[in-house]
Design a protein around this motif. Sequence first.
Motif, PDB file in Angstrom:
ATOM      1  N   ILE A   1      -2.248   6.567   6.155  1.00 22.09           N
ATOM      2  CA  ILE A   1      -1.916   5.184   5.951  1.00 22.09           C
ATOM      3  C   ILE A   1      -1.648   5.305   4.301  1.00 22.09           C
ATOM      4  N   ASP A   2      -0.551   4.866   3.753  1.00 25.78           N
ATOM      5  CA  ASP A   2      -0.068   5.217   2.166  1.00 25.78           C
ATOM      6  C   ASP A   2      -0.598   6.480   2.066  1.00 25.78           C
ATOM      7  N   GLU A   3      -1.772   6.761   1.236  1.00 23.99           N
ATOM      8  CA  GLU A   3      -1.894   8.240   0.808  1.00 23.99           C
ATOM      9  C   GLU A   3      -3.254   8.317   1.364  1.00 23.99           C
ATOM     10  N   SER A   4      -3.664   7.960   2.349  1.00 22.77           N
ATOM     11  CA  SER A   4      -5.008   8.359   3.086  1.00 22.77           C
ATOM     12  C   SER A   4      -4.815   8.781   4.430  1.00 22.77           C
ATOM     13  N   PRO A   5      -5.464  10.122   4.487  1.00 22.63           N
ATOM     14  CA  PRO A   5      -5.616  10.694   6.051  1.00 22.63           C
ATOM     15  C   PRO A   5      -6.372   9.865   6.851  1.00 22.63           C
ATOM     16  N   VAL A   6      -5.979   9.442   8.147  1.00 19.64           N
ATOM     17  CA  VAL A   6      -6.881   8.605   8.855  1.00 19.64           C
ATOM     18  C   VAL A   6      -6.829   9.165  10.235  1.00 19.64           C
TER      19      VAL A   6
ATOM     20  N   VAL B   1      12.978  -3.051   8.901  1.00 18.87           N
ATOM     21  CA  VAL B   1      12.248  -2.971   7.516  1.00 18.87           C
ATOM     22  C   VAL B   1      11.682  -4.367   7.237  1.00 18.87           C
ATOM     23  N   LEU B   2      12.420  -5.551   7.525  1.00 24.96           N
ATOM     24  CA  LEU B   2      11.841  -6.821   7.225  1.00 24.96           C
ATOM     25  C   LEU B   2      10.598  -6.935   8.445  1.00 24.96           C
ATOM     26  N   LEU B   3      10.884  -6.405   9.633  1.00 23.50           N
ATOM     27  CA  LEU B   3       9.822  -6.848  10.760  1.00 23.50           C
ATOM     28  C   LEU B   3       8.741  -5.675  10.678  1.00 23.50           C
ATOM     29  N   PHE B   4       8.835  -4.414  10.329  1.00 23.34           N
ATOM     30  CA  PHE B   4       7.852  -3.527  10.098  1.00 23.34           C
ATOM     31  C   PHE B   4       7.252  -3.232   8.835  1.00 23.34           C
ATOM     32  N   ALA B   5       7.797  -3.779   7.713  1.00 26.29           N
ATOM     33  CA  ALA B   5       7.253  -3.675   6.463  1.00 26.29           C
ATOM     34  C   ALA B   5       7.064  -4.898   5.827  1.00 26.29           C
ATOM     35  N   CYS B   6       7.520  -5.752   5.985  1.00 30.17           N
ATOM     36  CA  CYS B   6       7.793  -7.036   5.206  1.00 30.17           C
ATOM     37  C   CYS B   6       7.258  -8.330   5.795  1.00 30.17           C
ATOM     38  N   GLU B   7       6.617  -8.210   7.137  1.00 29.32           N
ATOM     39  CA  GLU B   7       5.881  -9.057   7.784  1.00 29.32           C
ATOM     40  C   GLU B   7       6.819 -10.338   8.258  1.00 29.32           C
ATOM     41  N   ARG B   8       8.018 -10.211   8.457  1.00 32.84           N
ATOM     42  CA  ARG B   8       8.951 -11.088   8.911  1.00 32.84           C
ATOM     43  C   ARG B   8       8.922 -10.782  10.290  1.00 32.84           C
TER      44      ARG B   8
ATOM     45  N   GLU C   1       8.461   4.105   3.151  1.00 34.05           N
ATOM     46  CA  GLU C   1       8.275   4.949   4.243  1.00 34.05           C
ATOM     47  C   GLU C   1       9.156   4.401   5.427  1.00 34.05           C
ATOM     48  N   CYS C   2       8.916   3.043   5.688  1.00 40.59           N
ATOM     49  CA  CYS C   2       9.745   2.366   6.802  1.00 40.59           C
ATOM     50  C   CYS C   2      11.121   2.288   6.645  1.00 40.59           C
ATOM     51  N   LEU C   3      11.528   2.105   5.436  1.00 37.69           N
ATOM     52  CA  LEU C   3      13.010   2.059   4.967  1.00 37.69           C
ATOM     53  C   LEU C   3      13.753   3.577   5.358  1.00 37.69           C
TER      54      LEU C   3
ATOM     55  N   PRO D   1      -6.984  20.075   1.017  1.00 35.96           N
ATOM     56  CA  PRO D   1      -6.591  21.215   1.598  1.00 35.96           C
ATOM     57  C   PRO D   1      -6.774  21.246   3.108  1.00 35.96           C
ATOM     58  N   GLY D   2      -5.688  21.667   3.648  1.00 36.54           N
ATOM     59  CA  GLY D   2      -5.688  21.777   5.144  1.00 36.54           C
ATOM     60  C   GLY D   2      -5.330  20.322   5.652  1.00 36.54           C
ATOM     61  N   GLY D   3      -5.113  19.169   4.929  1.00 36.95           N
ATOM     62  CA  GLY D   3      -4.588  17.971   5.299  1.00 36.95           C
ATOM     63  C   GLY D   3      -3.371  17.817   5.720  1.00 36.95           C
ATOM     64  N   PRO D   4      -3.080  16.491   5.941  1.00 35.94           N
ATOM     65  CA  PRO D   4      -1.505  16.004   6.418  1.00 35.94           C
ATOM     66  C   PRO D   4      -0.998  15.796   5.073  1.00 35.94           C
ATOM     67  N   TYR D   5       0.255  15.371   5.161  1.00 31.25           N
ATOM     68  CA  TYR D   5       1.051  15.173   4.033  1.00 31.25           C
ATOM     69  C   TYR D   5       1.420  13.852   3.880  1.00 31.25           C
ATOM     70  N   ALA D   6       1.660  13.255   2.559  1.00 27.03           N
ATOM     71  CA  ALA D   6       2.114  11.659   2.456  1.00 27.03           C
ATOM     72  C   ALA D   6       3.733  11.999   2.773  1.00 27.03           C
ATOM     73  N   TYR D   7       4.060  10.890   2.915  1.00 30.67           N
ATOM     74  CA  TYR D   7       5.675  10.739   3.112  1.00 30.67           C
ATOM     75  C   TYR D   7       6.261  10.740   1.338  1.00 30.67           C
ATOM     76  N   PRO D   8       7.252  11.692   1.246  1.00 31.56           N
ATOM     77  CA  PRO D   8       7.746  11.942  -0.046  1.00 31.56           C
ATOM     78  C   PRO D   8       8.479  10.401  -0.684  1.00 31.56           C
ATOM     79  N   GLY D   9       7.919  10.069  -1.752  1.00 37.84           N
ATOM     80  CA  GLY D   9       8.440   8.777  -2.533  1.00 37.84           C
ATOM     81  C   GLY D   9       9.961   8.848  -3.000  1.00 37.84           C
ATOM     82  N   PRO D  10      10.534   7.906  -3.202  1.00 44.30           N
ATOM     83  CA  PRO D  10      11.961   7.666  -3.552  1.00 44.30           C
ATOM     84  C   PRO D  10      12.041   8.783  -4.784  1.00 44.30           C
TER      85      PRO D  10
END
Length: 281
Positions: free
Chosen positions: A40-45, A213-220, A105-107, A138-147
């Motif tokens: 979630i964002d930059e945190s492994p969960v 994007v509107l639905l999954f990331a912008c609360e529309r 990430e959604c876009l 270390p050994g963790g997952p990866y964040a989605y690469p930013g623009p």
Amino acid sequence: MTVPLALRPVAAQEFSLAATLASGQVFHWSPQGQGYAGVIDESPVYVEQQGDRLLTTGEPAVVARYFALDHPLAEIYASFPDDPAMRAALEYCRGMRIIRQPAWECLATFITSSMKQVAHIAQISRVLRERYGRRLGPGGPYAYPGPERLAVLREDDLRACALGYRAGNLLKTARMIAAGEVDLDAIRAMPDDLAREELCRLAGVGEKVANCVLLFACERVRAFPIDVWIERVLRENYFKGKRKVTAGRLRDFTREYFGEYGGYAQQYLFHHARSARHRKS
DNA sequence: TGCCAGGCCAAAT
DNA sequence: ATTTGGCATGGC
């Protein structure tokens, strides 16, 4: 090996973690142990469901917000039209929620989704994370690469991730966002129609991806993406036997018929239709 | 093998 | 406003 982390409880009534993560709105969570591992964002969960609560390694408030546990599900269900297709979808998907994804990430993932099956969208997302994303410990997952990260690549770099013709679109859009030519934060504050128009300025973004994007990331929660599956559901259930029903007519129908929580109705119909197809074979 | 996949875009009608 | 063809790649 990783240090065992304490699992913290999060109240989660009227929630199905499994349906939510299997429904094709987010692509990077993977089964692990009794639950799922993701970022979630930059945190492994890590998160698992035990009845009416979640157990997670994440920050409870962050997890609750991400999975939209505050959405008024009873009110949403009450707003659904009462017809056979909708009733069947609700029965099958009960507890599924439209989550709050990070906008970029959604876009980016939906730009790569064009003419691709869900399994392959997940594959592309995984390669992009592992090749260009920041490793979270270390050994963790990866964040989605930013623009900014993707903007400095060449199109061939992205084609090497099996993006095909989508590579140019993702690259152009990354550069537009990195340059501030389009501002995702500003879009979040715009009225629906203006926000959609602004998103459609980006390469590889048309009405369908913009609505995702509107639905999954912008609360529309009104936004109603129409893909090949939903179009089939609409034609078979609401326009049976009628010819010459144009895309514009379908769009107008969904806005009027599904109403205030149309995006929720759409996701329930989508997940139910896809699951039915896969169960058949 | 052939068809389809959470489409978009430009060009023509 | 709507229709058409092209675009890459992988699964079934």
